[in-house]
Design a protein around this motif. Structure first.
Motif, PDB file in Angstrom:
ATOM      1  N   TYR A 291       0.861  -1.174   0.000  1.00 47.78           N
ATOM      2  CA  TYR A 291       0.000   0.000   0.000  1.00 47.78           C
ATOM      3  C   TYR A 291       0.900   1.227   0.000  1.00 47.78           C
ATOM      4  O   TYR A 291       1.717   1.394   0.910  1.00 47.78           O
ATOM      5  CB  TYR A 291      -0.910   0.024   1.228  1.00 47.78           C
ATOM      6  CG  TYR A 291      -1.812   1.240   1.267  1.00 47.78           C
ATOM      7  CD1 TYR A 291      -2.892   1.351   0.399  1.00 47.78           C
ATOM      8  CD2 TYR A 291      -1.574   2.292   2.147  1.00 47.78           C
ATOM      9  CE1 TYR A 291      -3.710   2.459   0.409  1.00 47.78           C
ATOM     10  CE2 TYR A 291      -2.393   3.410   2.167  1.00 47.78           C
ATOM     11  CZ  TYR A 291      -3.456   3.492   1.294  1.00 47.78           C
ATOM     12  OH  TYR A 291      -4.270   4.609   1.294  1.00 47.78           O
ATOM     13  N   LYS A 292       0.782   2.048  -1.039  1.00 47.60           N
ATOM     14  CA  LYS A 292       1.660   3.213  -1.195  1.00 47.60           C
ATOM     15  C   LYS A 292       3.133   2.800  -1.090  1.00 47.60           C
ATOM     16  O   LYS A 292       3.955   3.469  -0.460  1.00 47.60           O
ATOM     17  CB  LYS A 292       1.325   4.285  -0.154  1.00 47.60           C
ATOM     18  CG  LYS A 292      -0.023   4.953  -0.368  1.00 47.60           C
ATOM     19  CD  LYS A 292      -0.248   6.056   0.647  1.00 47.60           C
ATOM     20  CE  LYS A 292      -1.535   6.803   0.332  1.00 47.60           C
ATOM     21  NZ  LYS A 292      -1.470   7.589  -0.891  1.00 47.60           N
ATOM     22  N   ASN A 293       3.434   1.663  -1.684  1.00 50.11           N
ATOM     23  CA  ASN A 293       4.788   1.098  -1.714  1.00 50.11           C
ATOM     24  C   ASN A 293       5.306   0.729  -0.325  1.00 50.11           C
ATOM     25  O   ASN A 293       6.518   0.600  -0.110  1.00 50.11           O
ATOM     26  CB  ASN A 293       5.772   2.075  -2.384  1.00 50.11           C
ATOM     27  CG  ASN A 293       6.957   1.349  -2.993  1.00 50.11           C
ATOM     28  OD1 ASN A 293       6.824   0.231  -3.507  1.00 50.11           O
ATOM     29  ND2 ASN A 293       8.126   1.962  -2.942  1.00 50.11           N
ATOM     30  N   ILE A 294       4.399   0.537   0.623  1.00 47.92           N
ATOM     31  CA  ILE A 294       4.762   0.097   1.974  1.00 47.92           C
ATOM     32  C   ILE A 294       4.315  -1.346   2.130  1.00 47.92           C
ATOM     33  O   ILE A 294       3.207  -1.718   1.720  1.00 47.92           O
ATOM     34  CB  ILE A 294       4.081   0.966   3.045  1.00 47.92           C
ATOM     35  CG1 ILE A 294       4.490   2.438   2.875  1.00 47.92           C
ATOM     36  CG2 ILE A 294       4.437   0.485   4.450  1.00 47.92           C
ATOM     37  CD1 ILE A 294       3.683   3.385   3.733  1.00 47.92           C
ATOM     38  N   ASP A 295       5.160  -2.178   2.722  1.00 43.07           N
ATOM     39  CA  ASP A 295       4.798  -3.575   2.955  1.00 43.07           C
ATOM     40  C   ASP A 295       3.720  -3.680   4.030  1.00 43.07           C
ATOM     41  O   ASP A 295       3.868  -3.126   5.126  1.00 43.07           O
ATOM     42  CB  ASP A 295       6.031  -4.377   3.386  1.00 43.07           C
ATOM     43  CG  ASP A 295       7.034  -4.551   2.259  1.00 43.07           C
ATOM     44  OD1 ASP A 295       6.602  -4.804   1.120  1.00 43.07           O
ATOM     45  OD2 ASP A 295       8.241  -4.427   2.527  1.00 43.07           O
ATOM     46  N   VAL A 296       2.645  -4.397   3.698  1.00 40.26           N
ATOM     47  CA  VAL A 296       1.543  -4.614   4.637  1.00 40.26           C
ATOM     48  C   VAL A 296       1.451  -6.100   4.953  1.00 40.26           C
ATOM     49  O   VAL A 296       1.451  -6.939   4.048  1.00 40.26           O
ATOM     50  CB  VAL A 296       0.197  -4.146   4.045  1.00 40.26           C
ATOM     51  CG1 VAL A 296      -0.940  -4.384   5.035  1.00 40.26           C
ATOM     52  CG2 VAL A 296       0.264  -2.683   3.634  1.00 40.26           C
ATOM     53  N   ILE A 297       1.396  -6.423   6.236  1.00 43.53           N
ATOM     54  CA  ILE A 297       1.223  -7.816   6.652  1.00 43.53           C
ATOM     55  C   ILE A 297      -0.073  -7.924   7.458  1.00 43.53           C
ATOM     56  O   ILE A 297      -0.178  -7.367   8.560  1.00 43.53           O
ATOM     57  CB  ILE A 297       2.414  -8.319   7.481  1.00 43.53           C
ATOM     58  CG1 ILE A 297       3.674  -8.339   6.607  1.00 43.53           C
ATOM     59  CG2 ILE A 297       2.137  -9.711   8.054  1.00 43.53           C
ATOM     60  CD1 ILE A 297       4.896  -8.927   7.268  1.00 43.53           C
ATOM     61  N   PRO A 298      -1.086  -8.621   6.926  1.00 41.56           N
ATOM     62  CA  PRO A 298      -2.339  -8.802   7.652  1.00 41.56           C
ATOM     63  C   PRO A 298      -2.265  -9.995   8.592  1.00 41.56           C
ATOM     64  O   PRO A 298      -1.618 -10.998   8.296  1.00 41.56           O
ATOM     65  CB  PRO A 298      -3.348  -9.068   6.515  1.00 41.56           C
ATOM     66  CG  PRO A 298      -2.529  -9.748   5.454  1.00 41.56           C
ATOM     67  CD  PRO A 298      -1.127  -9.193   5.561  1.00 41.56           C
ATOM     68  N   THR A 299      -2.939  -9.887   9.722  1.00 48.32           N
ATOM     69  CA  THR A 299      -3.006 -11.017  10.644  1.00 48.32           C
ATOM     70  C   THR A 299      -4.281 -10.922  11.477  1.00 48.32           C
ATOM     71  O   THR A 299      -5.083 -10.008  11.300  1.00 48.32           O
ATOM     72  CB  THR A 299      -1.755 -11.096  11.541  1.00 48.32           C
ATOM     73  OG1 THR A 299      -1.752 -12.348  12.238  1.00 48.32           O
ATOM     74  CG2 THR A 299      -1.703  -9.940  12.532  1.00 48.32           C
ATOM     75  N   TYR A 300      -4.471 -11.879  12.376  1.00 50.60           N
ATOM     76  CA  TYR A 300      -5.691 -11.939  13.174  1.00 50.60           C
ATOM     77  C   TYR A 300      -5.769 -10.776  14.173  1.00 50.60           C
ATOM     78  O   TYR A 300      -4.758 -10.182  14.529  1.00 50.60           O
ATOM     79  CB  TYR A 300      -5.759 -13.245  13.963  1.00 50.60           C
ATOM     80  CG  TYR A 300      -5.425 -14.496  13.189  1.00 50.60           C
ATOM     81  CD1 TYR A 300      -6.051 -14.779  11.975  1.00 50.60           C
ATOM     82  CD2 TYR A 300      -4.480 -15.401  13.673  1.00 50.60           C
ATOM     83  CE1 TYR A 300      -5.742 -15.936  11.269  1.00 50.60           C
ATOM     84  CE2 TYR A 300      -4.161 -16.551  12.973  1.00 50.60           C
ATOM     85  CZ  TYR A 300      -4.792 -16.819  11.769  1.00 50.60           C
ATOM     86  OH  TYR A 300      -4.487 -17.953  11.070  1.00 50.60           O
ATOM     87  N   SER A 301      -6.977 -10.514  14.625  1.00 52.13           N
ATOM     88  CA  SER A 301      -7.161  -9.553  15.712  1.00 52.13           C
ATOM     89  C   SER A 301      -7.081 -10.288  17.053  1.00 52.13           C
ATOM     90  O   SER A 301      -7.254 -11.505  17.127  1.00 52.13           O
ATOM     91  CB  SER A 301      -8.516  -8.851  15.588  1.00 52.13           C
ATOM     92  OG  SER A 301      -9.566  -9.788  15.797  1.00 52.13           O
ATOM     93  N   ILE A 302      -6.824  -9.516  18.096  1.00 54.38           N
ATOM     94  CA  ILE A 302      -6.786 -10.095  19.442  1.00 54.38           C
ATOM     95  C   ILE A 302      -8.151 -10.665  19.817  1.00 54.38           C
ATOM     96  O   ILE A 302      -8.244 -11.758  20.398  1.00 54.38           O
ATOM     97  CB  ILE A 302      -6.346  -9.039  20.476  1.00 54.38           C
ATOM     98  CG1 ILE A 302      -4.919  -8.554  20.185  1.00 54.38           C
ATOM     99  CG2 ILE A 302      -6.452  -9.587  21.888  1.00 54.38           C
ATOM    100  CD1 ILE A 302      -3.855  -9.604  20.343  1.00 54.38           C
ATOM    101  N   SER A 303      -9.218  -9.966  19.490  1.00 54.45           N
ATOM    102  CA  SER A 303     -10.563 -10.433  19.849  1.00 54.45           C
ATOM    103  C   SER A 303     -10.918 -11.721  19.108  1.00 54.45           C
ATOM    104  O   SER A 303     -11.621 -12.579  19.639  1.00 54.45           O
ATOM    105  CB  SER A 303     -11.609  -9.360  19.558  1.00 54.45           C
ATOM    106  OG  SER A 303     -11.685  -9.073  18.180  1.00 54.45           O
TER     107      SER A 303
END
Length: 265
Positions: free
Chosen positions: A206-218
């Motif tokens: 995103y905007k040349n920034i690395d994004v790592i998705p993961t689970y939420s605490i909840s």
């Protein structure tokens, strides 16, 4: 003193300081001021139908971090707790999240205090709006009054502002909603499919920034009563691994990283 004179004095002082990277110097020097301005803009925002409710989320953390963590919106179980126990939802949400996220960071030796946090949805229902007799269905209905287009516009507007100030090397999105919204915006709403259970830990830009998705605490908490011990353990290990990979990636890019000497348990 007029604005032109002030600008000339600022430029003269900058030339006197003569930093190697003037733009970075100015950005670092004004980060705190910019974050305060952005926070005030968020608190005064009237862009959508729920913006008048009395509770808004506020950023927290280290403004000099190279890691931006986008937390989920306020989990519904905390609304229920608010109604039952008459607690301050802003305090309950942040205290619960911070304590648990810090524990996961400790597992891999990560410096929790290095991180900077925002929420994917800035407004949420406050205790003045509902009383203890309000049912779960009414809360869900109220939360759904803001449509997805408004959510995405709010999400992207404030996210882009935070990115401009913080200038993170890595973004971590927590939960399906935040991950899906950023993935959708990053792909220009082309309909590319994203599924958190399948795609957690997979890097996108995103905007040349690395994004790592993961689970939420909840999400991890709510699975405790629905899965076997081994399944829950695997989910939590996946989550810790995603964090470790995100932190490692930032360390590789940012030689000034303050995330610490991390390692997988």
């Amino acid at each position: 003193m007029d604005n032109n004179t002030i600008d000339e004095k600022i430029l003269t002082l900058l030339k006197y300081k003569n930093p190697d990277d003037p733009l970075k110097y100015i950005n670092d020097l004004t980060k705190g001021y910019c974050i305060d301005k952005l926070e005030n803009k968020l608190l005064e925002c009237k862009k959508c139908c729920i913006s008048d409710f009395n509770a808004k989320s506020i950023n927290s953390g280290n403004i000099n971090s190279g890691i931006l963590v986008i937390n989920e919106d306020i989990p519904l179980d905390l609304y229920n707790k608010m109604l039952k126990d008459d607690v301050d939802i802003t305090f309950a949400a942040n205290e619960s999240f911070m304590n648990k996220f810090k524990q996961y960071c400790n597992l891999i030796g990560a410096n929790y205090n290095y991180l900077f946090f925002i929420r994917c949805v800035n407004c949420f229902i406050g205790k003045i709006v509902f009383n203890k007799e309000t049912g779960k269905e009414e809360i869900v209905k109220a939360l759904s009054t803001i449509n997805n287009e408004e959510k995405i516009n709010c999400f992207q507007f404030f996210l882009d502002k935070y990115i401009d100030v913080i200038k993170p090397y890595v973004i971590i999105t927590l939960g399906s909603f935040a991950s899906n919204m950023l993935f959708s915006v990053a792909n220009n709403n082309t309909g590319n499919k994203f599924a958190l259970m399948r795609d957690h830990g997979k890097v996108f830009k995103y905007k040349n920034i690395d994004v790592i998705p993961t689970y939420s605490i909840s999400f991890l908490d709510n699975k405790n009563n629905k899965m076997t011990v081994d399944e829950i353990t695997q989910l939590k290990y996946n989550f810790v691994t995603d964090l470790y990979n995100a932190f490692t990636l930032e360390k590789q890019i940012n030689y000034k990283s303050g995330i610490g000497n991390i390692k997988l348990p």
